[in-house]
Design an enzyme around this catalytic site. Structure first.
Site, PDB file in Angstrom:
ATOM      1  N   ALA A   1      10.839-142.221   3.031  1.00  0.00           N
ATOM      2  CA  ALA A   1       9.974-141.784   4.133  1.00  0.00           C
ATOM      3  C   ALA A   1       8.575-141.483   3.602  1.00  0.00           C
ATOM      4  O   ALA A   1       8.415-140.762   2.620  1.00  0.00           O
ATOM      5  CB  ALA A   1      10.563-140.549   4.807  1.00  0.00           C
TER       6      ALA A   1
ATOM      7  N   ALA B   1      18.093-135.746   3.263  1.00  0.00           N
ATOM      8  CA  ALA B   1      17.559-134.418   3.578  1.00  0.00           C
ATOM      9  C   ALA B   1      18.572-133.566   4.333  1.00  0.00           C
ATOM     10  O   ALA B   1      18.710-132.365   4.074  1.00  0.00           O
ATOM     11  CB  ALA B   1      16.272-134.556   4.393  1.00  0.00           C
TER      12      ALA B   1
ATOM     13  N   HIS C   1      14.025-149.583  12.522  1.00  0.00           N
ATOM     14  CA  HIS C   1      13.610-148.441  11.698  1.00  0.00           C
ATOM     15  C   HIS C   1      14.454-147.191  11.913  1.00  0.00           C
ATOM     16  O   HIS C   1      14.757-146.484  10.957  1.00  0.00           O
ATOM     17  CB  HIS C   1      12.147-148.125  12.004  1.00  0.00           C
TER      18      HIS C   1
ATOM     19  N   ASP D   1      27.778-146.000   9.159  1.00  0.00           N
ATOM     20  CA  ASP D   1      29.128-145.585   8.787  1.00  0.00           C
ATOM     21  C   ASP D   1      29.605-144.355   9.560  1.00  0.00           C
ATOM     22  O   ASP D   1      30.726-144.314  10.067  1.00  0.00           O
ATOM     23  CB  ASP D   1      29.189-145.294   7.280  1.00  0.00           C
TER      24      ASP D   1
ATOM     25  N   GLY E   1       5.497-140.792   5.839  1.00  0.00           N
ATOM     26  CA  GLY E   1       4.560-140.024   6.654  1.00  0.00           C
ATOM     27  C   GLY E   1       4.555-138.533   6.431  1.00  0.00           C
ATOM     28  O   GLY E   1       3.603-137.976   5.880  1.00  0.00           O
ATOM     29  N   GLY E   2       5.607-137.827   6.842  1.00  0.00           N
ATOM     30  CA  GLY E   2       5.608-136.385   6.681  1.00  0.00           C
ATOM     31  C   GLY E   2       6.581-135.702   7.613  1.00  0.00           C
ATOM     32  O   GLY E   2       7.504-136.322   8.140  1.00  0.00           O
TER      33      GLY E   2
ATOM     34  N   ARG F   1      11.814-141.812  19.448  1.00  0.00           N
ATOM     35  CA  ARG F   1      11.523-140.718  18.520  1.00  0.00           C
ATOM     36  C   ARG F   1      10.039-140.647  18.224  1.00  0.00           C
ATOM     37  O   ARG F   1       9.415-141.645  17.890  1.00  0.00           O
ATOM     38  CB  ARG F   1      12.289-140.910  17.207  1.00  0.00           C
TER      39      ARG F   1
ATOM     40  N   LYS G   1      26.960-142.959  -1.188  1.00  0.00           N
ATOM     41  CA  LYS G   1      27.475-144.322  -1.282  1.00  0.00           C
ATOM     42  C   LYS G   1      26.958-145.031  -2.529  1.00  0.00           C
ATOM     43  O   LYS G   1      27.653-145.831  -3.148  1.00  0.00           O
ATOM     44  CB  LYS G   1      27.072-145.100  -0.035  1.00  0.00           C
TER      45      LYS G   1
ATOM     46  N   GLU H   1      -0.216-138.290  13.716  1.00  0.00           N
ATOM     47  CA  GLU H   1       0.440-139.577  13.899  1.00  0.00           C
ATOM     48  C   GLU H   1       0.632-139.845  15.391  1.00  0.00           C
ATOM     49  O   GLU H   1       0.341-138.985  16.238  1.00  0.00           O
ATOM     50  CB  GLU H   1       1.781-139.611  13.149  1.00  0.00           C
TER      51      GLU H   1
ATOM     52  N   SER I   1      23.707-138.013   1.415  1.00  0.00           N
ATOM     53  CA  SER I   1      22.976-137.205   0.434  1.00  0.00           C
ATOM     54  C   SER I   1      21.464-137.231   0.635  1.00  0.00           C
ATOM     55  O   SER I   1      20.696-137.116  -0.316  1.00  0.00           O
ATOM     56  CB  SER I   1      23.299-137.710  -0.975  1.00  0.00           C
TER      57      SER I   1
ATOM     58  N   ARG J   1       5.506-145.496  19.230  1.00  0.00           N
ATOM     59  CA  ARG J   1       5.930-146.664  18.479  1.00  0.00           C
ATOM     60  C   ARG J   1       6.486-147.792  19.352  1.00  0.00           C
ATOM     61  O   ARG J   1       6.303-148.965  19.032  1.00  0.00           O
ATOM     62  CB  ARG J   1       6.993-146.259  17.445  1.00  0.00           C
TER      63      ARG J   1
END
Length: 536
Positions: free
Chosen positions: A49, A18, A351, A223, A51-52, A386, A38, A121, A16, A290
């Site tokens: 979240a 975005a 993360h 899951d 950042g954006g 990512r 869940k 970023e 549930s 990152r």
């Protein structure tokens, strides 16, 4: 909707955040939809979240630039078609979200015109991050929740765990295989119920809970990846686990993330003595991708025997800090840290899961009728790492694509003969008399994954981890067969399965690339390819 313990719907969405809610809203004008969560509807990663969302809104920016930045951050393993598909649909997806009521920060330009305030970023060559202060995920989640709850064709079931997918071949070996529904645990009643659906979508997020330290909420237990694997779907690139460089180091806030936008606005990483270390690591300094920043922090901590490093934005005006980072400012202040005057103690934490269930550009998996969208999926967008603020973007873009694909198949699906779905049988199991087994195995799994399959790996560490995970799998299989299921047992079963997939993918990659760094193979391979595992 319910016949005994069987729910009927056109489309079942497991998750549930975005991705799941965007798909539900896009489908609901054409089909009946059940969304299961869940825990509470908002308790996934999206809500937290900060950042954006990345998209090209600046006239000096371009889709090609967004594509190239993503390919560079992905360290040579991104699928260019997927990256271009995502970047080219980004603005449409954001404008749709804005149309649903989401608000993003704006500013007044020198020409007096209002425009979106775009931040920058790590890995991005332009300012292209739309944000709502430092609580963008919360704004998006609450906007989508409101729209989903208003739609008469959307049924939301909170407090339900997906147990396993139901496939046609499991019911009748003569059938062509496809998904026909799922078993779900009603946590309030303790009973397992059946959901019959022509289309099932996994939007369950990632698997960072497999590690001892994670920035993710408790529901991120892999899951969907585990269920898809058990149903016969391939997974890819599970070795690429992103460790966010800057999680708050404090005993009362173990999961609190410090957004990359802090570094985008000038925050500096420092040793305990106040000296910087990123200028000697990478020419992009704190704005390096990152994986580079997380390894640098990990290295400095181990070299110095320090519990943490420090993130310092106190050289910026206090008004600027409190305006752009109100959530972080207030949370840190509650813990006795004034970020306008002091540096913030930070450590890396698991993360984001860059790999996942293999899909096409519509989110379709290997199993007909089954879709996977968001962090649970491997689309080829992220490659070996990512790039910041491409995650919620992926959720929006691929949810919309999946909705279009499912709508085209709705009529044909309704003409398909129904198979009888057996109810869940727990006549041969009893209540557990040793819950300590779950707690012990849970702790052991997360600890050895952190120690042996973390930021820096070796062949020996991976072999040790594989031996331990195989023992845990055998123990949990026996436990699962003999006792009634619970939330903790389901999550442990799934995490152990996902841990094995992570380890096996890591063992296959004989190089260091992006988020996968091994002391035994420190160089890049000349011919990189995704790591694909098949259960068949």
């Amino acid at each position: 909707m319910t016949q005994g313990l069987e729910h009927r719907t056109d489309a079942l969405i497991i998750g549930s955040g975005a991705a799941g809610l965007t798909l539900a809203i896009k489908l609901a004008d054409f089909a009946k939809v059940i969304v299961i969560a869940k825990s509470k509807l908002k308790d996934g990663s999206t809500y937290y979240a900060q950042g954006g969302v990345a998209a090209v809104f600046d006239e000096d920016d371009s889709i090609d630039s967004h594509v190239e930045d993503t390919l560079i951050a992905g360290a040579g393993l991104c699928d260019r078609n997927s990256v271009h598909f995502t970047a080219s649909h980004a603005r449409d997806a954001l404008e749709w979200l804005i149309g649903q009521g989401a608000h993003f920060d704006q500013e007044t330009g020198s020409d007096g015109q209002h425009r979106y305030h775009l931040t920058r970023e790590g890995g991005h060559s332009h300012r292209r991050i739309l944000h709502s202060a430092d609580a963008t995920g919360k704004e998006i989640q609450l906007t989508l929740q409101q729209q989903a709850r208003l739609h008469p064709n959307i049924t939301v079931l909170e407090g339900f765990n997906a147990v396993d997918l139901i496939t046609a071949k499991k019911l009748d070996k003569s059938q062509s295989d496809r998904v026909v529904g799922a078993y779900v645990l009603n946590r309030a009643s303790g009973q397992v119920e059946t959901v019959r659906a022509n289309f099932v979508t996994l939007a369950t997020g990632g698997a960072s809970k497999v590690y001892q330290y994670s920035s993710n909420p408790d529901v991120a237990s892999g899951d969907g990846i585990a269920m898809a694997w058990r149903a016969g779907c391939r997974v890819a690139n599970m070795e690429f686990n992103q460790f966010h460089p800057t999680c708050l180091f404090h005993p009362d806030a173990r999961n609190f993330l410090l957004t990359e936008a802090l570094r985008g606005e000038g925050a500096q990483l420092k040793r305990p003595d106040g000296t910087r270390f990123m200028p000697g690591i990478d020419p992009r300094e704190e704005l390096a991708p990152r994986d580079i920043v997380a390894r640098a922090i990990d290295y400095e901590m181990k070299r110095l025997g320090a519990d943490c490093m420090y993130l310092d934005i106190s050289h910026k005006p206090a008004e600027f800090i409190t305006k752009h980072f109100p959530t972080i400012y207030e949370r840190c202040l509650e813990l006795g840290i004034d970020i306008t005057t002091s540096a913030i103690p930070v450590v890396p934490a698991a993360h984001y899961t860059c790999g996942g269930v293999m899909t096409d550009l519509n989110g379709a998996t290997d199993l007909p009728g089954l879709y996977a969208i968001g962090e649970v999926a491997y689309t080829g967008l992220h490659g070996a790492n990512r790039m910041a603020s491409n995650s919620i973007l992926e959720c929006l873009v691929f949810a919309r694509a999946a909705a279009n694909a499912i709508v085209e198949q709705l009529d044909a699906a309704k003409d398909r003969p129904e198979l009888p779905l057996p109810h869940w049988d727990e006549s041969q199991v009893v209540d557990s008399d040793e819950h300590v087994v779950i707690a012990h195995n849970w702790h052991e799994l997360r600890l050895f994954m952190w120690d042996y399959v973390g930021i820096v790996r070796t062949d020996k560490r991976l072999q040790r981890a594989l031996r331990r995970v195989e023992m845990l799998e055998a123990e949990i299989r026996q436990y699962y067969s003999n006792f009634k299921i619970s939330n903790d047992l389901l999550e442990l079963r799934n995490l152990v399965q996902v841990a094995e997939l992570i380890i096996r993918c890591a063992m296959e990659r004989k190089e260091s690339r992006g988020l996968h760094f091994t002391l035994d193979y420190p160089e890049l391979s000349s011919d990189p390819a995704p790591t694909i595992l098949s259960p068949r």
